[in-house]
Design a protein around this motif. Structure first.
Motif, PDB file in Angstrom:
ATOM      1  N   ILE A  42       0.815  -1.222   0.000  1.00 53.69           N
ATOM      2  CA  ILE A  42       0.000   0.000   0.000  1.00 53.69           C
ATOM      3  C   ILE A  42       0.845   1.268   0.000  1.00 53.69           C
ATOM      4  O   ILE A  42       0.326   2.363  -0.228  1.00 53.69           O
ATOM      5  CB  ILE A  42      -0.980   0.025   1.190  1.00 53.69           C
ATOM      6  N   ARG A  43       2.151   1.134   0.238  1.00 51.52           N
ATOM      7  CA  ARG A  43       3.048   2.292   0.222  1.00 51.52           C
ATOM      8  C   ARG A  43       3.756   2.467  -1.131  1.00 51.52           C
ATOM      9  O   ARG A  43       4.451   3.452  -1.342  1.00 51.52           O
ATOM     10  CB  ARG A  43       4.106   2.164   1.327  1.00 51.52           C
ATOM     11  N   LEU A  79      -7.403  -4.267  -0.622  1.00 58.74           N
ATOM     12  CA  LEU A  79      -8.495  -4.930  -1.322  1.00 58.74           C
ATOM     13  C   LEU A  79      -9.329  -3.937  -2.137  1.00 58.74           C
ATOM     14  O   LEU A  79      -9.822  -4.269  -3.211  1.00 58.74           O
ATOM     15  CB  LEU A  79      -9.395  -5.666  -0.323  1.00 58.74           C
ATOM     16  N   THR A  80      -9.470  -2.715  -1.621  1.00 57.20           N
ATOM     17  CA  THR A  80     -10.209  -1.680  -2.352  1.00 57.20           C
ATOM     18  C   THR A  80      -9.525  -1.375  -3.683  1.00 57.20           C
ATOM     19  O   THR A  80     -10.182  -1.275  -4.731  1.00 57.20           O
ATOM     20  CB  THR A  80     -10.293  -0.389  -1.511  1.00 57.20           C
ATOM     21  N   ILE A  81      -8.204  -1.269  -3.658  1.00 56.80           N
ATOM     22  CA  ILE A  81      -7.447  -1.003  -4.884  1.00 56.80           C
ATOM     23  C   ILE A  81      -7.484  -2.224  -5.804  1.00 56.80           C
ATOM     24  O   ILE A  81      -7.622  -2.101  -7.030  1.00 56.80           O
ATOM     25  CB  ILE A  81      -5.984  -0.636  -4.543  1.00 56.80           C
ATOM     26  N   MET A  82      -7.382  -3.411  -5.228  1.00 54.16           N
ATOM     27  CA  MET A  82      -7.400  -4.644  -6.019  1.00 54.16           C
ATOM     28  C   MET A  82      -8.742  -4.834  -6.713  1.00 54.16           C
ATOM     29  O   MET A  82      -8.813  -5.313  -7.846  1.00 54.16           O
ATOM     30  CB  MET A  82      -7.091  -5.842  -5.124  1.00 54.16           C
ATOM     31  N   LEU A 117     -14.191 -11.392   2.888  1.00 50.22           N
ATOM     32  CA  LEU A 117     -13.330 -11.709   1.748  1.00 50.22           C
ATOM     33  C   LEU A 117     -14.124 -12.372   0.629  1.00 50.22           C
ATOM     34  O   LEU A 117     -13.838 -12.164  -0.553  1.00 50.22           O
ATOM     35  CB  LEU A 117     -12.183 -12.620   2.191  1.00 50.22           C
ATOM     36  N   ARG A 118     -15.114 -13.172   0.994  1.00 46.04           N
ATOM     37  CA  ARG A 118     -15.975 -13.781  -0.016  1.00 46.04           C
ATOM     38  C   ARG A 118     -16.691 -12.684  -0.823  1.00 46.04           C
ATOM     39  O   ARG A 118     -16.749 -12.745  -2.060  1.00 46.04           O
ATOM     40  CB  ARG A 118     -17.007 -14.696   0.657  1.00 46.04           C
ATOM     41  N   HIS A 119     -17.201 -11.681  -0.119  1.00 41.03           N
ATOM     42  CA  HIS A 119     -17.897 -10.581  -0.805  1.00 41.03           C
ATOM     43  C   HIS A 119     -16.931  -9.756  -1.647  1.00 41.03           C
ATOM     44  O   HIS A 119     -17.292  -9.278  -2.733  1.00 41.03           O
ATOM     45  CB  HIS A 119     -18.617  -9.698   0.206  1.00 41.03           C
ATOM     46  N   PHE A 120     -15.697  -9.575  -1.147  1.00 39.49           N
ATOM     47  CA  PHE A 120     -14.688  -8.876  -1.952  1.00 39.49           C
ATOM     48  C   PHE A 120     -14.479  -9.598  -3.276  1.00 39.49           C
ATOM     49  O   PHE A 120     -14.465  -8.981  -4.348  1.00 39.49           O
ATOM     50  CB  PHE A 120     -13.361  -8.793  -1.193  1.00 39.49           C
ATOM     51  N   ALA A 121     -14.304 -10.915  -3.218  1.00 43.44           N
ATOM     52  CA  ALA A 121     -14.061 -11.697  -4.431  1.00 43.44           C
ATOM     53  C   ALA A 121     -15.233 -11.559  -5.408  1.00 43.44           C
ATOM     54  O   ALA A 121     -15.027 -11.372  -6.613  1.00 43.44           O
ATOM     55  CB  ALA A 121     -13.835 -13.162  -4.073  1.00 43.44           C
ATOM     56  N   LEU A 122     -16.447 -11.628  -4.898  1.00 39.24           N
ATOM     57  CA  LEU A 122     -17.625 -11.517  -5.761  1.00 39.24           C
ATOM     58  C   LEU A 122     -17.711 -10.137  -6.401  1.00 39.24           C
ATOM     59  O   LEU A 122     -17.998 -10.014  -7.598  1.00 39.24           O
ATOM     60  CB  LEU A 122     -18.895 -11.805  -4.950  1.00 39.24           C
TER      61      LEU A 122
END
Length: 215
Positions: A42-43, A79-82, A117-122
């Protein structure tokens, strides 16, 4: 299976349980995992290039400690950037797996974080595999030398099953798994209290353990 990437999302840069678990997965898979430290990513000025590199893996393993029933702040930011990068990518993306360890004795405390994390992936358009929630994280580190036997055997067995799924390059979604070391709860609590006292003494605040500043 060709390549596995891992995100070490522990705020600790050294001697973390997350780092140890990634090393265990390397041994189980018998390959070198490309590990990335979330606090360092992140840096980076050219973070998009590193994320694009991560997305070329066949499997992405996210390993992290539970923080207030949620994810560590550096991981949330990453995760937001990913998610933004994945939505813009015109290529095949890795299957996502996760390992969460917590200091609570009960592994069930990790369930909400794995759901996140499941919701992030979706949301990101990534394929979700499944996650492993590990309780008794404060004790897991001590089992690392011979995890296949003794109190950490069931945790090691869960890691081996995950390794087999990754090795077979399976994209099938599975139920999350929750495991704990084979140690009675009261012994885990006693060991934890001893550890807190030792750390307090090492940092010169042993006499303040029973302080009541607000009483």
């Amino acid at each position: 299976m060709n390549r596995v990437a891992a995100l070490n999302a522990s705020p600790k840069t050294t001697k973390s349980v997350s780092g140890m678990l990634i090393e265990k997965m390397e041994g189980i898979l018998n390959l070198k995992i490309d590990a990335y430290q979330a606090t360092q990513l992140i840096r980076q000025e050219k973070i998009s290039e590193s994320i694009a590199e991560i997305f070329t893996a066949d499997a992405l393993l996210i390993v992290f400690p539970l923080y207030v029933d949620s994810l560590p702040a550096p991981l949330i930011k990453l995760l937001t950037i990913m998610e933004e990068t994945a939505k813009a990518a015109n290529l095949s993306l890795p299957v996502v797996y996760a390992i969460c360890n917590c200091g609570f004795y009960e592994a069930e405390h990790t369930r909400p974080a794995l759901h996140m994390l499941r919701h992030f992936a979706l949301r990101a358009g990534l394929t979700w595999g499944y996650g492993i929630g590990i309780g008794g994280g404060g004790f897991v580190q001590s089992t690392s030398k011979n995890m296949a036997k003794g109190p950490g055997a069931n945790i090691y067995a869960a890691l081996c099953t995950l390794g087999e799924v990754i090795r077979n390059n399976s994209a099938e979604e599975r139920e999350d798994v929750f495991v704990m070391p084979k140690i009675p709860r009261f012994l885990y609590k006693i060991g934890g209290n001893i550890g807190w006292r030792q750390m307090a003494k090492q940092n010169g605040v042993g006499r303040k353990l029973h302080a009541r500043p607000h009483s």
